[in-house]
Design an enzyme around this catalytic site. Structure first.
Site, PDB file in Angstrom:
ATOM      1  CG  HIS A  57      72.020  -2.804  -8.366  1.00 42.75           C
ATOM      2  ND1 HIS A  57      72.291  -4.090  -8.774  1.00 42.75           N
ATOM      3  CD2 HIS A  57      73.218  -2.173  -8.248  1.00 42.75           C
ATOM      4  CE1 HIS A  57      73.617  -4.237  -8.879  1.00 42.75           C
ATOM      5  NE2 HIS A  57      74.189  -3.092  -8.594  1.00 42.75           N
ATOM      6  CG  HIS A 219      77.683  -5.881  -8.988  1.00 49.05           C
ATOM      7  ND1 HIS A 219      77.871  -5.961  -7.632  1.00 49.05           N
ATOM      8  CD2 HIS A 219      77.407  -4.587  -9.274  1.00 49.05           C
ATOM      9  CE1 HIS A 219      77.724  -4.750  -7.109  1.00 49.05           C
ATOM     10  NE2 HIS A 219      77.433  -3.904  -8.071  1.00 49.05           N
TER      11      HIS A 219
END
Length: 333
Positions: A57, A219
């Protein structure tokens, strides 16, 4: 799959090592266990801020370690929570005697492992408070969560709570400010393409060439619906409507508008989204007084974006404007 990597098993370690070398003026690296801390940690008398979660991320979370933001970040494997051991080590490393705040995205593994680390820290005499970020309005529960997911709003929580800690607020006061941001921030995202986790070597989900996923998680977990690709303005309208309804946001509000890229989205497209979102907010009498545009909470190379709206008041605006010096966010110093 084409990626600029060596062994998939070493992606996180090698990436974090490179990050620490590139930003040695801001951070220090611990390898056993793995975490990043600000170079002057611990800061005596200041509340320490620790966050973390699965890698993939970036720049979240290591990119936000430094003056005015996080004191430490704990990267786990790609899309997988770090274990309690590095979290407790990071907590110990940044404790300046005034306690430590854990900022945790609402994913089951993150919540459980940070909770365990907080208990261990408390047993060693470190006072810990925890704030859970759950800003995603797309779904209540997903493959990874019980309740709403923590997504791009996490950056705003970390910045504003970090400024409160930097000005000398107590642990309870910093936690209260962080909880205020959580209560007033909402997000929703869209994916145009999936991401490829290095050790898996294949897309994490499938989309047809003319399909997009509305409400995707960071995700790649499913959102609200797969729909046919639409013009950017229509996509913004789909994302913004549930955000504005959820709080709700009202005419007369001042807000921060954050358009976040998911890793593979160029700035030229993000600003098209920003233009439409600002237009819709203005039509509703909502004034954008602060903004952020860029790839800050990503999902590897996913093409897509998220919109985040934070309702501001004088205190939150002052804390947002306060100086910050990190690898990914810096102004005022």
């Amino acid at each position: 799959m084409k990626k600029l990597i060596n062994d998939p098993k070493n992606v996180v370690d090698e990436s974090v090592a490179g990050f620490a070398l590139a930003h040695a003026d801001l951070v220090t690296l611990s390898t056993e266990p793995l975490f990043i801390a600000r170079s002057d940690a611990p800061v005596s008398g200041k509340v320490g801020l620790v966050s973390g979660g699965g890698s993939g991320h970036e720049p979240l979370h290591a990119g936000f370690v430094g003056f005015g933001m996080l004191d430490a970040a704990v990267p786990g494997p790609v899309f997988t929570s770090p274990t309690p051991d590095p979290i407790i080590a990071a907590t110990q490393a940044v404790d300046g005697g005034s306690g430590v705040l854990h900022i945790v995205k609402n994913y089951t593994g993150d919540v459980l492992n940070f909770e365990t680390a907080a208990d261990l820290a408390e047993a060693e005499g470190i006072t810990v408070r925890t704030v859970i970020v759950d800003d995603d309005v797309a779904v209540k529960d997903s493959l990874y969560t019980a309740g709403r997911r923590g997504v791009a709003g996490t950056v705003l929580v970390e910045k504003i709570a970090g400024a409160a800690a930097e000005r000398g607020d107590s642990l309870d006061e910093v936690a209260t400010v962080a909880e205020k941001v959580v209560a007033q921030v909402r997000s929703m995202g869209v994916a145009l393409t999936p991401s490829v986790v290095p050790h898996a070597g294949e897309p994490s989900f499938t989309l047809a060439d003319d399909e997009i996923e509305i409400g995707i998680g960071i995700h790649g977990e499913p959102g609200r619906a797969k729909i046919s690709l639409e013009p950017a303005d229509q996509i913004v309208d789909r994302l913004l409507e549930p955000i504005l309804e959820d709080l709700p946001f009202e005419s007369g509000d001042d807000v921060l508008l954050f358009v976040n890229g998911m890793g593979g989205t160029p700035q030229i497209e993000l600003y098209i989204l920003y233009r439409r979102a600002a237009e819709v907010l203005a039509e509703r009498g909502i004034t954008v007084t602060r903004s952020l545009v860029g790839n800050y909470v990503t999902a590897l190379e996913m093409q897509g974006a998220s919109l985040t709206v934070l309702k501001l008041d004088d205190e939150l605006t002052t804390l947002w404007d306060a100086p910050v010096q990190t690898a990914a966010l810096r102004w005022g110093r």
